[in-house]
Write an enzyme that holds these catalytic residues in place. Sequence first.
Site, PDB file in Angstrom:
ATOM      1  N   CYS A   1       0.836  -1.202   0.000  1.00 14.32           N
ATOM      2  CA  CYS A   1       0.000   0.000   0.000  1.00 14.32           C
ATOM      3  C   CYS A   1       0.872   1.254   0.000  1.00 14.32           C
ATOM      4  O   CYS A   1       0.605   2.209  -0.738  1.00 14.32           O
ATOM      5  CB  CYS A   1      -0.926  -0.007   1.210  1.00 14.32           C
ATOM      6  SG  CYS A   1      -2.049   1.409   1.283  1.00 14.32           S
TER       7      CYS A   1
ATOM      8  N   CYS B   1      -5.906  -3.430   7.633  1.00 18.77           N
ATOM      9  CA  CYS B   1      -7.047  -2.514   7.681  1.00 18.77           C
ATOM     10  C   CYS B   1      -8.287  -3.067   7.000  1.00 18.77           C
ATOM     11  O   CYS B   1      -9.413  -2.775   7.411  1.00 18.77           O
ATOM     12  CB  CYS B   1      -6.662  -1.164   7.080  1.00 18.77           C
ATOM     13  SG  CYS B   1      -6.352  -1.183   5.287  1.00 18.77           S
TER      14      CYS B   1
END
Length: 360
Positions: free
Chosen positions: A98, A196
Site C-alpha cells: 500500500c 485494515c
Amino acid sequence: MTRERVVVAMSGGVDSAVAAARAVAAGWDVVGISLRLARDGSGSCCSLDDFHDARAVADRLGFPHYVFDMRAVFERDVVAPFVAEYLAGRTPNPCARCNEHVKFGTLWARARELGATRLATGHYARIATDPETGRRCLRAAADPAKDQTYFLFALEHEALARTLFPIGDLTKAEVRAEAAALGLPVAEKPESMEVCFVPDGDAGGFVERRAAAEALRPGRIVDATGRELGRHGGVHRFTVGQRRGLGVAAGGPARRYVRTIDAATGTVTVSDAAGLRARGLVARDVVWSSGTPPPLGASLAVRIRHRHPPVPARLAAAGDGVVHVVFTGDDGPAPTPGQAAVFYRGELVLGGGWIAEGLG
C-alpha cells in the site's frame, strides 16, 4: 512570497494529525487528503468516522481537507495481490505494498495535480543521507518500538527527496502529548494494529470470501519424513513458522510448526522448532536506496518481519533484482515467503525486497 504546498496523508489518527500540525507550524501550505480504500467501507481505518476525525483536525488547524476515492487502485494493487499470495502459499505484506503503490504512488500523482511539491505522512521514520553513497535513504525512527521503515523500504532516493516524515523524531507518547497540547480531537484515539481491510483478523476467511472455490488448495499435512499427519482445507490458512491452528496433534513433547508450504500440491510440511532454522534467504524485486547493491561480501543486517530484530548477514549474490544473503554466525530464523526482507546498516535502510525462499 508563495509558500510551497505539501499534501498530508491523513488517516484520521493521531500520528497523521500531528504530522499535519507540524507541517503547518513549519510554514507549509498544507492540504489534507484522506483515502477511501475499503470496498464496502468496513475496514478498520479510512472509514467515515476516520474522515470526520481528519476533517475536524483540518478545521482546527485551518487547512482544507479532501477525501479521494482510491478503492479501485487499492483493490488492484493491494487486495487482489493479498489474496493471490495466500493462494500461492505465501504470506503477503499489504502495508508495504500500500505504501509503495497507493500512498507514495497514486497519492503522490494526485498531490502533484494539486500543485504540491512534497508529500507528508504520519509514519515513524526519518530521512538521512548515506555517508557512503551521498544519496538519501531511510533512517530508523527515534522510537524503536514504533519504527516503520520496514514497511517503507521501496522508497528510493527520488521519492525520499519529495517526502516528509514530521514525527520521525518523536516517541508515541510525545506525539499524543503534542496533539493534546494543540487541542486536537484525536489525541487519545486508539490505533489499529490489524490489516485494515481484514478488521476481524481472519485473513483465511477473507481469502475464502474473495477467491473462487476452485482456487483454494486443500491437501495434506506431513512431517519432515513425508508421513501424513492430517488434512487441511487450503494452504491460505497457513504461514511459515505458524504453531497454532495446525489441526494435528503434537504426537510428542516437541511442538510442531509450519516449515514449508507447497501450493501446487497443497502440501504443508511441519517440523519442530529446530527445523525452522535457515542459513539465509533469497529475495526478489529488490530495490536499493543508492540505486546499486553494496559490494558482494558486504556486511549488513536483514529484518524478515516487522517485529523481528535485524539479523547480521552478508551479501552473497546480487543481480537482476535477485539477492542472496547469508546469515553470519549461527543460523537465523526461517524466512517467510511473501514477507519483506529489509537490509540495514545501523539505522540506515540500504534497500529491500520480497522473500522468495530460505536457504537451507
